[in-house]
Each structure stands twice: as structure tokens, then as C-alpha cells.
Design a protein around this motif. Structure first.
Motif, short mmCIF file in Angstrom:
data_model
loop_
_atom_site.label_atom_id
_atom_site.label_comp_id
_atom_site.label_asym_id
_atom_site.label_seq_id
_atom_site.Cartn_x
_atom_site.Cartn_y
_atom_site.Cartn_z
N ASN A 23 39.71 34.14 65.44
CA ASN A 23 38.77 32.16 65.67
C ASN A 23 39.33 31.42 64.18
O ASN A 23 38.97 32.07 63.12
CB ASN A 23 37.23 32.26 66.00
N ALA A 24 40.16 30.46 64.11
CA ALA A 24 41.02 29.89 63.12
C ALA A 24 39.84 29.37 62.55
O ALA A 24 39.70 28.96 61.22
CB ALA A 24 42.25 28.93 63.78
N GLN A 25 38.48 28.86 63.07
CA GLN A 25 37.60 28.04 62.57
C GLN A 25 36.54 29.13 61.61
O GLN A 25 35.91 28.38 60.98
CB GLN A 25 36.54 27.39 63.55
N ILE A 26 36.82 30.60 61.45
CA ILE A 26 35.54 31.71 61.78
C ILE A 26 36.67 31.67 60.07
O ILE A 26 36.41 31.42 58.75
CB ILE A 26 35.39 32.74 62.10
N ALA A 27 38.13 32.19 60.26
CA ALA A 27 38.87 32.18 59.00
C ALA A 27 39.42 30.66 58.04
O ALA A 27 39.26 31.06 56.54
CB ALA A 27 40.33 32.84 59.66
N PRO A 35 41.18 37.72 57.47
CA PRO A 35 42.59 37.23 58.73
C PRO A 35 42.89 36.97 59.36
O PRO A 35 42.27 36.77 60.26
CB PRO A 35 43.34 38.55 58.87
N HIS A 36 43.47 35.24 59.97
CA HIS A 36 43.80 35.07 61.22
C HIS A 36 45.31 35.15 60.88
O HIS A 36 46.51 34.38 60.95
CB HIS A 36 43.24 33.71 61.41
N PRO A 37 45.76 35.35 62.88
CA PRO A 37 45.28 36.18 63.56
C PRO A 37 44.49 36.88 63.10
O PRO A 37 45.11 37.76 62.44
CB PRO A 37 46.41 35.62 65.06
N TYR A 38 43.67 37.52 63.69
CA TYR A 38 42.84 38.77 63.53
C TYR A 38 42.86 39.69 65.05
O TYR A 38 42.78 39.47 65.77
CB TYR A 38 40.89 38.61 63.28
N TYR A 90 29.41 36.30 54.79
CA TYR A 90 28.95 36.74 56.06
C TYR A 90 29.91 35.60 57.18
O TYR A 90 30.54 34.64 56.89
CB TYR A 90 27.08 36.59 56.16
N TRP A 91 29.53 36.34 58.23
CA TRP A 91 30.36 34.73 59.29
C TRP A 91 29.83 35.71 60.45
O TRP A 91 29.30 36.57 61.10
CB TRP A 91 31.94 35.30 59.70
N LEU A 92 30.06 34.22 61.41
CA LEU A 92 29.32 34.73 63.48
C LEU A 92 30.34 33.95 63.80
O LEU A 92 30.39 33.50 64.01
CB LEU A 92 28.30 34.23 62.87
N ALA A 93 30.61 34.68 65.54
CA ALA A 93 31.28 34.29 66.59
C ALA A 93 30.40 32.63 67.03
O ALA A 93 29.40 32.28 67.31
CB ALA A 93 30.83 35.36 67.53
N GLU A 125 28.94 31.95 47.56
CA GLU A 125 30.14 30.54 47.37
C GLU A 125 30.49 30.23 47.85
O GLU A 125 32.01 30.04 48.65
CB GLU A 125 31.25 31.64 46.54
N PRO A 126 29.51 29.23 49.37
CA PRO A 126 30.56 28.94 50.43
C PRO A 126 31.38 27.60 50.40
O PRO A 126 31.10 26.73 48.47
CB PRO A 126 29.33 27.87 50.72
N PHE A 127 32.20 27.41 50.62
CA PHE A 127 33.80 26.47 50.45
C PHE A 127 32.49 24.48 50.60
O PHE A 127 31.76 24.86 51.12
CB PHE A 127 34.81 25.70 51.67
N SER A 128 32.92 24.25 49.80
CA SER A 128 32.27 22.65 49.57
C SER A 128 32.12 21.94 50.94
O SER A 128 30.93 21.38 51.24
CB SER A 128 32.42 21.69 48.94
N TYR A 129 32.77 22.78 51.90
CA TYR A 129 32.77 21.41 53.48
C TYR A 129 32.20 22.10 54.36
O TYR A 129 31.61 22.28 55.31
CB TYR A 129 34.45 21.60 53.47
N ASN A 130 31.76 23.75 53.75
CA ASN A 130 31.48 24.17 55.27
C ASN A 130 29.78 24.45 54.82
O ASN A 130 28.73 25.10 54.45
CB ASN A 130 31.03 25.81 54.94
N THR A 131 28.97 22.39 55.22
CA THR A 131 27.61 22.84 55.47
C THR A 131 27.01 23.17 55.41
O THR A 131 25.47 23.77 55.73
CB THR A 131 27.80 20.40 55.82
N ALA A 132 27.89 23.57 57.60
CA ALA A 132 26.61 24.86 58.21
C ALA A 132 26.20 25.87 57.12
O ALA A 132 25.13 26.13 57.27
CB ALA A 132 27.79 25.13 59.36
N SER A 133 27.41 26.87 56.23
CA SER A 133 26.99 28.08 55.73
C SER A 133 25.68 27.48 54.48
O SER A 133 25.01 28.36 54.06
CB SER A 133 27.77 28.25 54.87
#
Length: 172
Positions: A23-27, A35-38, A90-93, A125-133
Motif C-alpha cells: 500500500n503506497a499510503q503505508i510506505a 518497500p513499495h510495491p511490497y 509501527y504500521w497498520l493495514a 520519529e514520525p514524519f511531520s506530515y503524518n499527523t495521524a501517527s
């Protein structure tokens, strides 16, 4: 919140892992080593590396929802002058987003890490644009420490990332 469990990865998880991780949004929100594709091969290699690493300095868990691996969460104890710190990743479907699973998974693995390792701090260390994380970390009790300006290079773009931490004495 949806029911879930954390457990060690199993070789049988590879097919499901490849399906939900591709999933590109996860990667887009993870380091380049995700990687993407995974592919199925990527999943098999990841699971093999988790199993081979043991748990001397790492906790690597599958996040299982409805009996299937739907994400991953890892604590990596650092070395050298950082030996009393551990990094959380971490990551989630996507099908599981917004259900409260990740906040609870973060709390659970942090409790296990503080009980198992002689660490005083867990950081993420979440990326600054990843407000959900960032919100997941805040709800799990982490403290925002600051933004590392232009600190990462992802998808041919320089981004900032945020530093969050949870100290042993702050664990709920």
C-alpha cells in the motif's frame, strides 16, 4: 476500539503481510527499507529476519485483527551512548485505521519493552506530515520533543520529522 492481539511473527503470516503491506499510503510514512510495491518475498524476508534476530535487543510483533496479521510494531534497543533508549516503529493495514488499535498496540508493546529491557526511554520519529501517527503517540502518552527540520529524504523530497518520547516513569 477493535479487538486485536500482538504476537510474534510466524512464517505463515507472509501471504497476508504481503497483501496488506502493499500500500503506497503505508510506505509513504515509513523508512525506505519498507518497500513499495511490497511482495511476498519482501514479507518472507522480513519475517525471517525478525525470527532470526531473537529478542535480545528487539521486540517485533504482528498486529493481529480478526485472526490475521494486519500490521507490525517493533521496538529496537539502541547501542553506544543510546543504549538506554529504544526506537518504536509501527504500521497498520488501511482497513484498520481509525479504530483505536494502534494506540493500544503502542501502549502494550511499550509496557513489554520497559519490563524486558533496561531502557529508560522509548522514542518515535514520525514524519511531520503524518499527523495521524503523531496523534497515536500523544494518545499513548508520548511527549512531543520537537521537529527536526529537513531531517529526512523520502520519495525524492526533503521533509521534517518529529521527535516523540515516553520515559519509563511516564508509562501508564
Amino acid at each position: 476500539m477493535s479487538a486485536f492481539m500482538l504476537r510474534k511473527w510466524e512464517e505463515a503470516d507472509a501471504k497476508e503481510l504481503a497483501a496488506v503491506a502493499n500500500n503506497a499510503q503505508i510506505a509513504a510514512n515509513l523508512r525506505n527499507r519498507f518497500p513499495h510495491p511490497y511482495s511476498r518475498k519482501d514479507a518472507e524476508q522480513y519475517i525471517s529476519s525478525c525470527l532470526a534476530s531473537g529478542e535480545q535487543r528487539q521486540l517485533a510483533r504482528a498486529i493481529v485483527v480478526d485472526g490475521k496479521a494486519r500490521g507490525g510494531i517493533t521496538i529496537d534497543v539502541q547501542s553506544d551512548v543510546y543504549e538506554k533508549s529504544a526506537e518504536l516503529g509501527y504500521w497498520l493495514a488501511e482497513s484498520c485505521w481509525g479504530r483505536g488499535i494502534m494506540t493500544q498496540a503502542v501502549r502494550q508493546i511499550c509496557r513489554e519493552a520497559f519490563a524486558r529491557f533496561e531502557i529508560v526511554r522509548i522514542f518515535a520519529e514520525p514524519f511531520s506530515y503524518n499527523t495521524a501517527s503523531q496523534r497515536v503517540l500523544e494518545k499513548a502518552g508520548f511527549t512531543y520533543e520537537g521537529t527536526m527540520r529537513n531531517g529526512v529524504f523520502k520519495n525524492n523530497t526533503v521533509y521534517s520529522y518529529c521527535m516523540y518520547s515516553l520515559l519509563r516513569e511516564e508509562m501508564q
